[in-house]
Motif scaffolding. Structure first.
Motif, mmCIF file in Angstrom:
data_model
loop_
_atom_site.group_PDB
_atom_site.id
_atom_site.type_symbol
_atom_site.label_atom_id
_atom_site.label_comp_id
_atom_site.label_asym_id
_atom_site.label_seq_id
_atom_site.Cartn_x
_atom_site.Cartn_y
_atom_site.Cartn_z
ATOM 1 N N LEU A 3 0.739 -1.218 -0.113
ATOM 2 C CA LEU A 3 -0.014 0.065 -0.071
ATOM 3 C C LEU A 3 0.666 1.128 -0.058
ATOM 4 C CD1 LEU A 3 -2.639 -1.587 2.538
ATOM 5 C CD2 LEU A 3 -3.163 -0.532 0.213
ATOM 6 N N TYR A 4 1.891 1.198 0.912
ATOM 7 C CA TYR A 4 2.765 2.503 0.745
ATOM 8 C C TYR A 4 3.338 2.755 -0.638
ATOM 9 C CZ TYR A 4 6.194 5.612 2.501
ATOM 10 O OH TYR A 4 6.921 6.635 2.732
ATOM 11 N N SER A 5 3.911 1.452 -1.135
ATOM 12 C CA SER A 5 4.562 1.665 -2.508
ATOM 13 C C SER A 5 3.488 2.437 -3.221
ATOM 14 C CB SER A 5 4.893 0.198 -3.037
ATOM 15 O OG SER A 5 3.835 -0.419 -3.614
ATOM 16 N N GLN A 6 2.213 2.304 -3.309
ATOM 17 C CA GLN A 6 1.345 2.949 -3.986
ATOM 18 C C GLN A 6 0.973 4.400 -3.733
ATOM 19 O OE1 GLN A 6 0.128 1.971 -7.448
ATOM 20 N NE2 GLN A 6 2.032 0.834 -7.709
ATOM 21 N N GLY A 7 1.503 4.824 -2.538
ATOM 22 C CA GLY A 7 1.417 6.356 -2.110
ATOM 23 C C GLY A 7 0.470 6.421 -0.950
ATOM 24 N N VAL A 8 -0.269 5.043 -0.727
ATOM 25 C CA VAL A 8 -1.019 5.367 0.911
ATOM 26 C C VAL A 8 0.030 5.433 2.058
ATOM 27 C CG1 VAL A 8 -2.609 4.074 2.153
ATOM 28 C CG2 VAL A 8 -2.573 3.773 -0.271
ATOM 29 N N MET A 12 19.127 14.730 -11.573
ATOM 30 C CA MET A 12 17.813 14.544 -12.281
ATOM 31 C C MET A 12 16.706 14.483 -11.658
ATOM 32 S SD MET A 12 19.020 14.929 -15.629
ATOM 33 C CE MET A 12 20.029 16.003 -15.297
ATOM 34 N N ALA A 13 16.818 13.427 -10.736
ATOM 35 C CA ALA A 13 15.337 13.296 -9.808
ATOM 36 C C ALA A 13 14.944 14.725 -9.146
ATOM 37 C CB ALA A 13 15.997 12.390 -8.729
ATOM 38 N N ARG A 14 15.836 15.394 -8.727
ATOM 39 C CA ARG A 14 15.604 16.811 -8.113
ATOM 40 C C ARG A 14 14.727 17.632 -9.324
ATOM 41 N NH1 ARG A 14 18.529 18.260 -4.024
ATOM 42 N NH2 ARG A 14 20.338 17.326 -5.138
ATOM 43 N N MET A 15 15.341 17.451 -10.426
ATOM 44 C CA MET A 15 14.863 18.445 -11.331
ATOM 45 C C MET A 15 13.304 17.654 -11.897
ATOM 46 S SD MET A 15 17.763 19.346 -13.999
ATOM 47 C CE MET A 15 19.428 20.090 -13.079
ATOM 48 N N SER A 16 13.251 16.631 -11.640
ATOM 49 C CA SER A 16 12.141 15.815 -12.302
ATOM 50 C C SER A 16 11.023 16.373 -11.140
ATOM 51 C CB SER A 16 12.297 14.380 -11.972
ATOM 52 O OG SER A 16 13.024 13.717 -13.266
ATOM 53 N N LEU A 17 11.307 16.239 -10.105
ATOM 54 C CA LEU A 17 10.171 16.805 -8.957
ATOM 55 C C LEU A 17 9.917 18.240 -9.322
ATOM 56 C CD1 LEU A 17 11.682 15.482 -5.695
ATOM 57 C CD2 LEU A 17 9.214 15.507 -6.524
ATOM 58 N N GLU A 18 10.698 19.229 -10.187
ATOM 59 C CA GLU A 18 10.276 20.462 -10.644
ATOM 60 C C GLU A 18 9.377 20.577 -11.785
ATOM 61 O OE1 GLU A 18 14.051 22.058 -11.190
ATOM 62 O OE2 GLU A 18 14.632 22.113 -8.895
ATOM 63 N N PHE A 22 14.742 11.041 -2.282
ATOM 64 C CA PHE A 22 13.584 11.268 -2.843
ATOM 65 C C PHE A 22 12.594 9.939 -2.892
ATOM 66 C CE2 PHE A 22 16.372 14.360 -5.039
ATOM 67 C CZ PHE A 22 15.908 15.656 -4.469
ATOM 68 N N GLY A 23 12.975 9.104 -2.586
ATOM 69 C CA GLY A 23 12.113 7.806 -2.505
ATOM 70 C C GLY A 23 10.895 7.714 -2.197
ATOM 71 N N ASN A 24 10.773 8.595 -1.238
ATOM 72 C CA ASN A 24 9.159 8.837 -0.516
ATOM 73 C C ASN A 24 8.391 9.663 -1.333
ATOM 74 O OD1 ASN A 24 9.245 6.791 1.834
ATOM 75 N ND2 ASN A 24 11.202 8.091 2.084
ATOM 76 N N GLU A 25 8.699 10.327 -2.279
ATOM 77 C CA GLU A 25 8.170 11.467 -3.104
ATOM 78 C C GLU A 25 7.022 10.766 -3.962
ATOM 79 O OE1 GLU A 25 8.332 14.608 -2.580
ATOM 80 O OE2 GLU A 25 10.107 14.904 -1.567
ATOM 81 N N LYS A 26 5.762 10.985 -3.550
ATOM 82 C CA LYS A 26 4.724 10.210 -4.373
ATOM 83 C C LYS A 26 4.673 11.086 -5.817
ATOM 84 C CE LYS A 26 2.057 9.766 -0.273
ATOM 85 N NZ LYS A 26 0.875 9.988 0.400
ATOM 86 N N SER A 27 5.212 12.112 -5.927
ATOM 87 C CA SER A 27 4.996 12.969 -7.218
ATOM 88 C C SER A 27 6.180 12.633 -8.304
ATOM 89 C CB SER A 27 4.753 14.389 -7.265
ATOM 90 O OG SER A 27 5.861 14.992 -6.704
ATOM 91 N N ALA A 39 10.692 -1.742 -5.180
ATOM 92 C CA ALA A 39 9.594 -1.107 -6.046
ATOM 93 C C ALA A 39 8.264 -1.340 -5.162
ATOM 94 C CB ALA A 39 9.335 -1.933 -7.370
ATOM 95 N N GLY A 40 8.271 -2.430 -4.747
ATOM 96 C CA GLY A 40 7.153 -2.901 -3.530
ATOM 97 C C GLY A 40 7.226 -2.148 -2.460
ATOM 98 N N HIS A 41 7.909 -1.225 -2.285
ATOM 99 C CA HIS A 41 7.929 -0.342 -0.945
ATOM 100 C C HIS A 41 8.096 1.047 -1.188
ATOM 101 C CE1 HIS A 41 9.050 1.168 2.979
ATOM 102 N NE2 HIS A 41 9.827 1.888 2.365
ATOM 103 N N TYR A 42 9.104 1.467 -2.072
ATOM 104 C CA TYR A 42 8.978 3.134 -2.256
ATOM 105 C C TYR A 42 8.083 3.429 -3.512
ATOM 106 C CZ TYR A 42 13.508 3.283 0.291
ATOM 107 O OH TYR A 42 14.623 2.857 1.005
ATOM 108 N N PRO A 43 7.574 4.561 -3.065
ATOM 109 C CA PRO A 43 6.300 5.208 -3.766
ATOM 110 C C PRO A 43 6.941 5.742 -4.999
ATOM 111 C CG PRO A 43 6.289 6.034 -1.607
ATOM 112 C CD PRO A 43 7.296 5.218 -1.706
ATOM 113 N N ALA A 44 8.229 6.157 -5.147
ATOM 114 C CA ALA A 44 8.572 6.985 -6.304
ATOM 115 C C ALA A 44 9.291 5.605 -7.181
ATOM 116 C CB ALA A 44 9.734 7.696 -5.920
ATOM 117 N N LEU A 45 9.195 4.533 -6.771
ATOM 118 C CA LEU A 45 9.896 3.550 -7.718
ATOM 119 C C LEU A 45 8.888 2.683 -8.632
ATOM 120 C CD1 LEU A 45 13.136 3.214 -8.078
ATOM 121 C CD2 LEU A 45 12.728 1.212 -6.508
#
Lengths: 485, 485, 485
Positions: A71-76, B298-304, B352-357, B378-384
């Protein structure tokens, strides 16, 4: 519109007709066998106090790191799932959602679990335990929450009643070396017939890099009356705690180390190393070497007291510092790493690998080692056995890959049956059901391809479902006679 | 005697009847979906100029490194296949054969491709695009060459006509950071409705060990008017080029690095490192660290600016110095290497791994990382998110191994659908066809074994074939509603 | 009650009907092809002297490290299996059991081999060679021992008679560089028509860390009359021995090194390194570098004399010091390790990888390298071919994993057919039977899923069963014409 939820009788069996019919026949004889659960993480308090569980969220969602992770991996956020932040948490962790709100979020994201073992385990729990017959979804979330809550309030859903209903013959929990084992004592004192035993898990008093090490180490001294600041006293304290654990039913110890490294230092060197550890002037290499040496010390003690030694190596713990800061350990950011066994286990195996009366059960999160390292090692050393697919690999494809990679070199008899390894008590029958089905599916293929006879397959299915766990974990005799009688 | 060539309707589906019929049903609903091709290497000039392609060899053989590699491995020289040596080539590379002669050699070695995806892709191209109905072989080489040549000369085979015929909804090309993007501008100016977008690929201005680095770096300064010899100016130049790429439709950047290393230096350190790079007094470690740091930048710029960040790591480029000397890059001697992700990605993920955007899509040529590292991450980090099986693994067995290794831990929704990743424009429909068939075959097995419902499988098939690519690459909204409407 | 033992005609074929019928059709055309055994470890003395084999235990059990290993892992001592300790053994190794007693122990532990290739190979030997029709078990042990012993005493079971009965067209043995090759000379002098050839295996004169190095090195000088203490003389001695081996039929050399490392030093450096080796003042790195350099020297000689170069790397030899002390080498404690090929082979490939007249056949015990390293390398370099699944992987699942991982990148024609690699002479037909069945099963799946035509599959089955081995090992021409004639 809610969609129907059904458990198919043939789930997890091959769809090809000849294999399916063999799998059915094999499974028919093992599905009803009692459950041996020789390694897991349920809370002994449940069985000591036998209080009802409270609600769906706190029982099924919040403690299940498989669910939280996905769930966390998908932004929850974990707050939205009802997870409590740790006291004085840095960077937050917001106020946890109330159980019903958390359950709704889970329900509306249930699609994420398609193709995962959680889908299998939970659907079986929903149907078999709670009699649910529609799929979990946003619009059935409340139905689920209410039905589960209502059932949990009944006497039939108290821990001991479920234990009996699940036909659990033995359940091992896992306690820290400094746990007072009060719940286990209470269980034994209660006269209840359920067999719940503990497991000796001394990581916090062995790993000098564990955040609880100093405190645990001091406590170890207090509990045992040993001068744990001397090498001799420290080892004696371990012996004392192992004895206390054995008195609480333990037949095994368990060790969760970052790597599988073992060492066999001469006593003077070991004592010097210990000196650096206790004086808190150790390097990272010292810490690794100390953990390594302690595995060999544990093996030496196992030869004296008979505890089976389990090694669970190879995780990068708390990979996500943000979540660790907010929620602490075990919250889903543990990531496997490449693990070496050939060189790592050699010192221990050089010393004790040929001992027939020692059992070392090794696990892995690095599947590449199944065929390259673990099967050849376990297929050679009398002291070594392979634990079942662990954690991320406790799932149908993971189990099949294990059997396919391991069997041709190590056979079946160097493996130890199934571990559910779970704190999710309600899912234990489903987990064993999945494991038995997958093993029967694997055997059915061998039979259908004339690589094994059907009689052999029946015997092996029984071993994998029941007997190997009993033997390897020394929790009862060989029931072969019993069975054929 | 020429042998008949037919495309079986059920190709790539399991042969077991129940699975096959489910696979057919799933595929029937996705085979006609438009193609989303969010990562590839076609030449935008084709769509800008819309000139006819010339002949079978220069379109289908000479640019296809899968074909060149295999033929070379069996003793066929690249000259005999019509490959042009680079100017001033050392050790040769002889005079390239003429197209028809090269095609004959290819045709007479067609057996080498049995069991490979090239066999699948090309046979589909031969039948569906060129109406060929006999197998490619020495004695049909001329028939093929003439038929293909004749078709290519017609208006129906011009690039834009094929684009429409292929039902391509979006096609991303990949350009160097210093590309003027003229073809993309021309496409947009032309009023043609086809959606062809670019991708920001700054390797030559990021990798100080790239042979084109100095020249590209200078050009970057010229194009942007920034003082790229300062850290601040260099980063501003990236921002400017990213903006120019976004104006040409880009929704993603792409980074082909030797490893997956990332770094998160403090700004002063980063600036010092940059100083060593631009003053050309850097070590191999500096180069690696600089590439690593730039992924995080690049990740930082991607957030922008919202660009999706793709990482394609883990190749030993130009392993064969003889061929590199004679023919230059990308001629088939790139060999995968062991790749670590757990430690390599940690600095970027810490930051940046926890960034949902943010969306970071990671690829691999080391399949051992699927289950051990990538699915848990990928099953953990929202950004991946996980890219599809890449290059050597873009093939039926490679795809199945990916799903089997990844799904139980990361599910389907942390993957991003299919990439054709090709410069072989004519093969794009065949490549997507293969991917859709294999995914349907995989899902059919789950359904037939009662591990997923048929309704779920229909939804997932749609996601894998179409929707996940659109979402992950941000090239259009979630079409779920559209579909059920 | 003894259980019946039968060999099913369809063993190892997929159970799904369409695949099975294709597999049957493919296998029908290759099952009777002569056996090409281009790499193995049978004793040439058998064919030179043609004396009867003595008994079941000394022929089938004691020399078979697959059997010893598994039995030992379950607590059976090697003494109880009739294994002779080495002279002056440390720690024992007890008095070896007599053959019948050893056989009884083996028989009563036969269940351990369920799911392993030993079960397949031995059951086929029991049925086809000895006409046994009940399962091996404690209560049939004597029946087996007596039946096998009686048959072995007959003329039909002498080595040459079996060789003919097995339809062996070519059998390669493996001899040390300093072997006098007397048995091979005797075979040739005898006028017998069986083609038994040797293989040049110079490990003991190349590996300075081999316990027999000094003695072997001295013997090399004596045998060749070269001054082997000079680099030039040492290389000349190799050339001389290779010529002697070629005269005894050798078409290949074989190299069992701890790693796949190769080197291409300039001659002066190589000579200096050799100086350190012969003066016995070398480091572990020197030893590794010397082995590495010698692979490249062997490749250079192969270009002169045409020997095919085989590399068998990646084993941790004699992992168990207790057993090594008691019984010496090759007693079942050799464990695979992680192996790198991309960097390790590069020096040799840089020098000779583009040579079309060189054949280097590389093997692995690290399956992770199949798709990541070996298939891409063999799918590119003209000089490189992939050996079949080796040792622990010479088994049905191991073979399938090999084909599935390798074919999509390297095709079939960069592989070299099957090696039985065995000293168990009686099992040779069973081993080739298993390999042919598994390859036909693999091809049947491709045909049933319309990934290959049936005509192509017939051709490939023939190549894999027979022709590729002949071509790769240069033991006869391309028989394609012969076959279609």
């Amino acid at each position: 519109m809610a969609k129907p939820l059904v458990l198919h009788e043939d789930r997890l069996f091959p769809s090809e007709a000849s294999q399916r019919s063999i799998a059915r026949a094999l499974f028919a004889e093992v599905r009803g066998l009692p459950i041996i659960s020789p390694h897991g993480h349920t809370d002994p308090r449940w069985f000591a106090e036998n209080e009802p569980f409270s609600d769906a969220t706190s029982l099924l969602l919040t403690p299940d790191h498989y669910l939280l992770r996905m769930l966390y991996s998908q932004g929850v956020g974990l707050d939205a799932l009802g997870v409590q932040p740790r006291p004085n948490a840095k960077n937050g962790g917001g106020k946890p959602a109330d159980p019903r709100a958390a359950w709704r979020i889970f329900a509306s994201n249930w699609r994420l679990f398609r193709g995962t073992p959680s889908w299998l385990w939970l659907n079986q729990v929903f149907v078999e335990l709670f009699g649910l017959d529609v799929e979990l979804a946003a619009d059935t979330a409340d139905l689920y929450f209410d039905r589960i809550g209502a059932k949990l309030a009944t006497d039939e859903f108290r821990p001991r009643a479920l234990f009996d209903r699940f036909k659990i013959e033995l359940l091992a929990t896992t306690e820290s070396a400094i746990d007072p084992l009060d719940h286990h004592k209470a269980i034994r004192a209660s006269g209840w017939s359920g067999r719940v035993v503990t497991t000796y898990r001394p990581d916090t008093v062995i790993d000098p890099e564990h955040e609880a090490f100093r405190e645990s180490f001091a406590r170890l001294g207090e509990m045992t009356g040993e001068d744990v600041r001397t090498w001799r006293g420290y080892l004696a304290a371990h012996r004392a705690r192992r004895a206390a654990f054995i008195a609480a039913g333990a037949t095994a110890s368990d060790h969760g180390h970052p790597t599988a490294a073992t060492a066999d230092l001469d006593p003077a060197e070991a004592e010097k190393l210990f000196g650096r550890i206790v004086s808190d002037s150790f390097s990272a290499e010292d810490a690794e070497l100390f953990r390594a040496q302690m595995l060999t010390e544990m093996a030496r003690m196992s030869l004296e007291d008979g505890l089976v030694l389990q090694i669970h190596p190879g995780t990068y713990r708390s990979h996500n510092p943000l979540l660790f800061g907010a929620y602490g350990r075990d919250i889903g950011a543990d990531i496997p790493t490449r693990t070496d066994y050939v060189r790592a286990l050699k010192p221990l195996l050089d010393r004790f690998g040929n001992e027939k009366s020692l059992t070392v059960i090794v696990f892995t999160l690095d599947e590449t080692t199944y065929s390259r390292e673990l099967a050849p090692l376990a297929g050679h050393y009398p002291a070594l056995r392979l634990g079942p697919p662990w954690w991320f690999f406790d799932a149908p494809e993971g189990m099949l890959r294990f059997r396919e990679a391991v069997t041709e070199t190590a056979g079946f008899y160097n493996t130890v049956g199934f571990n559910d390894d779970t704190r999710a008590f309600l899912s234990i029958p489903a987990r064993h059901d999945v494991a038995r089905r997958v093993d029967c599916a694997y055997l059915a293929k061998l039979v259908a391809e004339h690589r094994m006879t059907i009689d052999e397959a029946h015997e092996v299915a029984f071993e994998l479902s029941y007997n190997l766990a009993k033997q390897a974990y020394r929790v009862g005799g060989n029931d072969r006679q019993a069975r054929s009688a």
